[in-house]
Design a protein around this motif. Structure first.
Motif, mmCIF file in Angstrom:
data_model
loop_
_atom_site.group_PDB
_atom_site.id
_atom_site.type_symbol
_atom_site.label_atom_id
_atom_site.label_comp_id
_atom_site.label_asym_id
_atom_site.label_seq_id
_atom_site.Cartn_x
_atom_site.Cartn_y
_atom_site.Cartn_z
ATOM 1 N N LEU A 9 -12.731 7.336 -6.426
ATOM 2 C CA LEU A 9 -11.307 7.207 -6.138
ATOM 3 C C LEU A 9 -10.981 7.747 -4.756
ATOM 4 O O LEU A 9 -11.620 8.664 -4.274
ATOM 5 N N ARG A 10 -9.937 7.152 -4.159
ATOM 6 C CA ARG A 10 -9.540 7.616 -2.829
ATOM 7 C C ARG A 10 -8.026 7.471 -2.669
ATOM 8 O O ARG A 10 -7.475 6.411 -2.910
ATOM 9 N N LEU A 11 -7.411 8.553 -2.240
ATOM 10 C CA LEU A 11 -5.991 8.576 -1.902
ATOM 11 C C LEU A 11 -5.888 8.492 -0.385
ATOM 12 O O LEU A 11 -6.563 9.237 0.323
ATOM 13 N N ARG A 12 -5.038 7.568 0.106
ATOM 14 C CA ARG A 12 -4.866 7.438 1.549
ATOM 15 C C ARG A 12 -3.388 7.352 1.895
ATOM 16 O O ARG A 12 -2.605 6.761 1.158
ATOM 17 N N LEU A 67 -0.844 5.184 -10.842
ATOM 18 C CA LEU A 67 -1.587 5.433 -9.605
ATOM 19 C C LEU A 67 -2.307 4.194 -9.080
ATOM 20 O O LEU A 67 -2.103 3.794 -7.933
ATOM 21 N N MET A 68 -3.134 3.609 -9.900
ATOM 22 C CA MET A 68 -4.027 2.543 -9.435
ATOM 23 C C MET A 68 -3.299 1.220 -9.210
ATOM 24 O O MET A 68 -3.610 0.508 -8.263
ATOM 25 N N GLU A 69 -2.379 0.880 -10.076
ATOM 26 C CA GLU A 69 -1.707 -0.414 -9.957
ATOM 27 C C GLU A 69 -0.512 -0.360 -9.008
ATOM 28 O O GLU A 69 -0.346 -1.231 -8.165
ATOM 29 N N LYS A 75 -0.322 -4.225 -2.938
ATOM 30 C CA LYS A 75 1.138 -4.103 -3.051
ATOM 31 C C LYS A 75 1.752 -4.000 -1.658
ATOM 32 O O LYS A 75 1.150 -3.424 -0.751
ATOM 33 N N PRO A 76 2.970 -4.512 -1.485
ATOM 34 C CA PRO A 76 3.647 -4.374 -0.184
ATOM 35 C C PRO A 76 3.875 -2.906 0.168
ATOM 36 O O PRO A 76 4.118 -2.071 -0.715
ATOM 37 N N PHE A 150 -3.855 4.264 -3.526
ATOM 38 C CA PHE A 150 -4.763 5.007 -4.400
ATOM 39 C C PHE A 150 -5.676 3.957 -5.012
ATOM 40 O O PHE A 150 -5.226 3.063 -5.712
ATOM 41 N N GLN A 151 -6.952 4.033 -4.691
ATOM 42 C CA GLN A 151 -7.877 3.040 -5.197
ATOM 43 C C GLN A 151 -9.159 3.680 -5.659
ATOM 44 O O GLN A 151 -9.479 4.780 -5.307
#
Length: 151
Positions: A9-12, A67-69, A75-76, A150-151
């Motif tokens: 997972l990665r938050l950017r 988080l993920m979706e 997403k815009p 978040f992916q």
């Protein structure tokens, strides 16, 4: 930037690029839309699985959706702002308020005591994720045009 190879997972945090020059879009033969390009301001990979301390499968699914979706790169950017990201804290707080939906667990790390004994450290991955999301929101709230993935 903090990196941890153990997490998928990665938050950017992103913002529109701020280029000093104008560029030509060769497809349209016109100036490139500078707002269409994003630069990464911050990246974080959580240690382990932040969903691992959620014991309820319903709440795990709910948190994954939040988080993920909702913060997927597809997403815009207008739908992935800091204000929307603050809603994740509310969802996490609801999960944490029910002591049967999340729990502490042993970490992979242990510490050696002065007398030679070894102890296993405990962690609450969801609580750690919540604290980090709060820090991200507090840190980037006043940065113009930021968005989250978040992916």
């Amino acid at each position: 930037m903090i990196s941890n190879s153990s997490s998928p997972l990665r938050l950017r945090i992103w913002r529109p690029c701020r280029w000093n020059k104008e560029y030509l879009d060769t497809k349209d033969n016109s100036l490139a839309d500078m707002g269409a390009y994003q630069e990464c301001l911050y990246s974080w990979e959580p240690f382990g699985d932040p969903f691992g301390s959620v014991t309820s499968s319903e709440q795990t699914q709910r948190l994954r959706e939040e988080l993920m979706e909702k913060f997927a790169l597809a997403k815009p950017v207008q739908e992935r702002g800091i204000e929307q990201f603050k809603q994740v804290i509310i969802v996490i707080d609801e999960i944490l308020s029910n002591k049967y939906e999340s729990s502490w667990s042993d970490s992979e790390e242990s510490r050696q005591l002065f007398n030679g004994e070894s102890i296993n450290l405990r962690q609450h991955q969801l609580l750690a994720l919540r604290q980090h999301i709060q820090w991200v929101c507090d840190t980037f709230v006043n940065v113009p045009d930021v968005n989250v993935s978040f992916q």
